[in-house]
Design an enzyme around this catalytic site. Structure first.
Site, short mmCIF file in Angstrom:
data_model
loop_
_atom_site.label_atom_id
_atom_site.label_comp_id
_atom_site.label_asym_id
_atom_site.label_seq_id
_atom_site.Cartn_x
_atom_site.Cartn_y
_atom_site.Cartn_z
N HIS A 107 0.84 -1.21 0.00
CA HIS A 107 0.00 0.00 0.00
C HIS A 107 0.87 1.26 0.00
O HIS A 107 0.67 2.17 -0.82
CB HIS A 107 -0.89 -0.04 1.25
CG HIS A 107 -1.76 1.15 1.45
ND1 HIS A 107 -3.12 1.13 1.23
CD2 HIS A 107 -1.47 2.42 1.86
CE1 HIS A 107 -3.62 2.33 1.49
NE2 HIS A 107 -2.65 3.13 1.88
N GLU A 108 1.86 1.30 0.90
CA GLU A 108 2.71 2.48 1.01
C GLU A 108 3.66 2.61 -0.19
O GLU A 108 3.95 3.72 -0.63
CB GLU A 108 3.52 2.44 2.31
CG GLU A 108 2.66 2.44 3.57
CD GLU A 108 1.73 3.63 3.66
OE1 GLU A 108 2.06 4.69 3.09
OE2 GLU A 108 0.66 3.51 4.29
N HIS A 163 1.91 4.38 -2.91
CA HIS A 163 1.96 5.83 -2.71
C HIS A 163 3.29 6.40 -3.21
O HIS A 163 3.35 7.37 -3.95
CB HIS A 163 1.82 6.18 -1.22
CG HIS A 163 0.45 6.01 -0.67
ND1 HIS A 163 -0.68 6.46 -1.32
CD2 HIS A 163 0.02 5.48 0.51
CE1 HIS A 163 -1.74 6.20 -0.57
NE2 HIS A 163 -1.34 5.62 0.54
#
Length: 402
Positions: free
Chosen positions: A83-84, A87
Site C-alpha cells: 500500500h505504502e 503511494h
C-alpha cells in the site's frame, strides 16, 4: 495514508534517526523502509486475539494456531507495505521525493520531502494505496478459486483476501488521515482554490467517521440490549483514537499553513542595530545613553567577516560599572548566536520555516540585501504568528536576557 515532512533536510543523521524509530529493513525501489518497534504491539495483539479463534475453529492446528495468527500479522504487514509503496512510486512519477516508509502500530505511512502538490495529483497519489490493496485482494481471490488450497495455506489465503479488501475499503472512507480524505480535500481545494479549506473539511470528515464507528460498533449494540464484543470494542477504540488524533492534526496543520503568508522575517523581527565585536560598552551607551526613555533596538554583534555572531545582553550591560565601560568589550556582555543564525529580511512562508529548522538556537539576526543587520527575529514570535497569537509584551534593553 500519506504524510508530508521536511525533516530529511534538517541535517540530522538519517541512520541514527532510523534506529530510534525502529528496525531498518533496507530499501525497496530506492525508498528506505523502517519497521517501527510499535508494530510488535499489533503483532502480539493479533496472535493473542486470533490465535484462540483459529485454534477453536481448527482443532487440528493445536498450538500451531498461534503461529498461523502470527503469519496473519506478517501478511497484514506485507499488505500495508505494498500500500505504502504504491503511494511512493506514484508520487515519484510527479517528482515528489519519498524520504521513507514507516510501518507501525497503526499500519504505516509514507513520508515525503517538500513538494508542490495539486488537487489532481494529490488524489492519484492517495488512491494508489487502496488500489494496490484491491489488486492484492483480487490476486488472492484468483488463487483461492483457481487452486485447491487446504489447511493452513487456505486459511492464510482467505485471510489475505479479506484483509486487503478491508484495508482498501477502509482507506477510501472520506476523511483524513485516511486516503479517502484526499478526495474531499481535493474537491474543496478545486472549488475554493484553497488547499487549507480542503484539508479542514477533510479533517472534519475524519472526525465524523470516528463518531459513526463508535455509534455503529459500540453505542447501537448497547442501546439494543446486546453485548458488544470486547475485542471489537478495543479495536474500535484504538482505531477511533488514531483517526481522531490524525484528523485533529490535519486541521491544525491546515490552519498553520493558512497563516504562512503572515510569517515574514522582516515583518516579525524587532528593530536591531549591528555593532562590531570590537566595540565597547561605552560606545554602545554613547548611542543610547538612557534606555529608560523608551524602547531601544536589540544590538547584534558581527564578526570580522561581517556575519552576525552574537546579541548583547541588556541585563549584563547594566552590571558594568561606569568606570569600566570604556574597557569592557561588548563580547563580554553578550551571548552567541547559533552558527549561521541570520536570515534575509524578505524570507517568508515555508521557505523561512524550512531554513529556520536547519539552524540552532531560538534567535536569528535579520539582514537586508546589503548584509546590514536590521532586526532580531525570535522563534517565539514566529510560533505565535503561526498560531494566530500576538507575541508576548516587553523587550529588554539591547535584546532579552537569557
Amino acid at each position: 495514508m500519506t504524510d508530508t515532512d521536511t525533516r530529511g533536510r534538517s541535517g540530522r543523521n538519517p541512520r541514527k534517526q532510523a534506529r530510534k524509530e525502529g528496525i531498518a529493513l533496507g530499501r525497496i525501489f530506492g525508498v528506505p523502509v523502517i519497521l517501527a518497534y510499535s508494530w510488535f504491539i499489533i503483532a502480539a495483539f493479533t496472535v493473542i486475539a486470533y490465535g484462540p479463534v483459529l485454534q477453536a475453529n481448527n482443532p487440528l492446528l493445536g498450538i500451531g494456531a498461534y503461529l498461523v495468527a502470527f503469519a496473519y500479522a506478517v501478511l497484514l504487514l506485507i499488505s500495508v507495505l505494498v500500500h505504502e509503496l504504491a503511494h511512493a512510486l506514484t508520487a515519484r512519477i510527479f517528482g515528489w521525493p519519498s524520504e521513507k516508509i514507516v510501518l507501525n502500530l497503526w499500519g504505516g505511512h509514507t513520508q515525503f520531502e517538500s513538494f508542490t502538490a495539486s488537487p489532481g495529483r494529490s488524489v492519484l497519489v492517495a488512491m494508489a494505496g487502496p488500489a494496490a490493496n484491491f489488486v492484492l485482494a483480487a490476486a488472492g481471490w484468483l488463487l483461492l478459486t483457481g487452486a485447491d488450497l487446504r489447511g493452513v495455506a487456505g486459511i492464510l489465503a482467505n485471510i489475505f483476501v479479506w484483509a486487503n479488501l478491508l484495508i482498501g475499503l477502509f482507506n477510501v472512507l472520506p476523511g483524513l488521515p485516511l486516503d479517502g480524505g484526499r478526495l474531499v480535500e481535493s474537491a474543496v481545494w478545486k472549488l475554493t482554490g484553497s488547499q487549507e479549506k480542503g484539508t479542514v473539511a477533510a479533517g472534519w470528515g475524519g472526525r465524523i467517521i470516528v463518531i459513526a464507528l463508535v455509534l455503529w460498533f459500540v453505542a447501537l449494540p448497547l442501546l439494543s440490549g446486546g453485548r458488544p464484543d470486547v475485542s471489537l470494542m478495543l479495536i474500535t477504540a484504538l482505531v477511533g483514537s488514531f483517526l481522531w488524533m490524525g484528523a485533529g492534526a490535519s486541521i491544525v496543520q491546515a490552519r498553520l499553513r493558512g497563516r504562512l503568508p503572515l510569517v515574514e522575517a522582516g515583518a516579525l523581527a524587532e528593530p536591531a542595530l549591528g555593532f562590531p565585536e570590537s566595540a565597547t560598552v561605552a560606545e554602545l551607551l554613547a548611542l543610547v545613553p538612557d534606555p529608560s526613555t523608551g524602547a531601544v533596538p536589540a544590538i547584534v554583534l558581527y564578526g570580522p567577516d561581517g556575519r552576525p555572531a552574537g546579541v548583547v545582553d541588556g541585563a549584563a550591560v547594566a552590571t558594568v560599572p561606569a568606570g569600566a565601560a570604556a574597557t569592557t568589550a561588548l563580547t563580554a556582555v553578550s551571548y552567541a548566536l547559533g552558527p549561521g543564525a541570520y536570515v534575509p529580511a524578505w524570507s517568508k512562508g515555508q521557505e523561512l520555516l524550512q531554513y529556520l529548522a536547519q539552524l540552532d538556537g531560538v534567535e536569528y539576526a535579520v539582514v537586508d540585501r546589503d548584509g546590514t543587520v536590521t532586526g532580531l527575529l525570535r522563534q517565539s514570535v514566529v510560533l505565535a504568528a503561526l498560531k494566530g497569537r500576538r507575541p508576548g509584551p516587553g523587550k529588554r534593553m539591547f535584546g532579552q536576557s537569557r
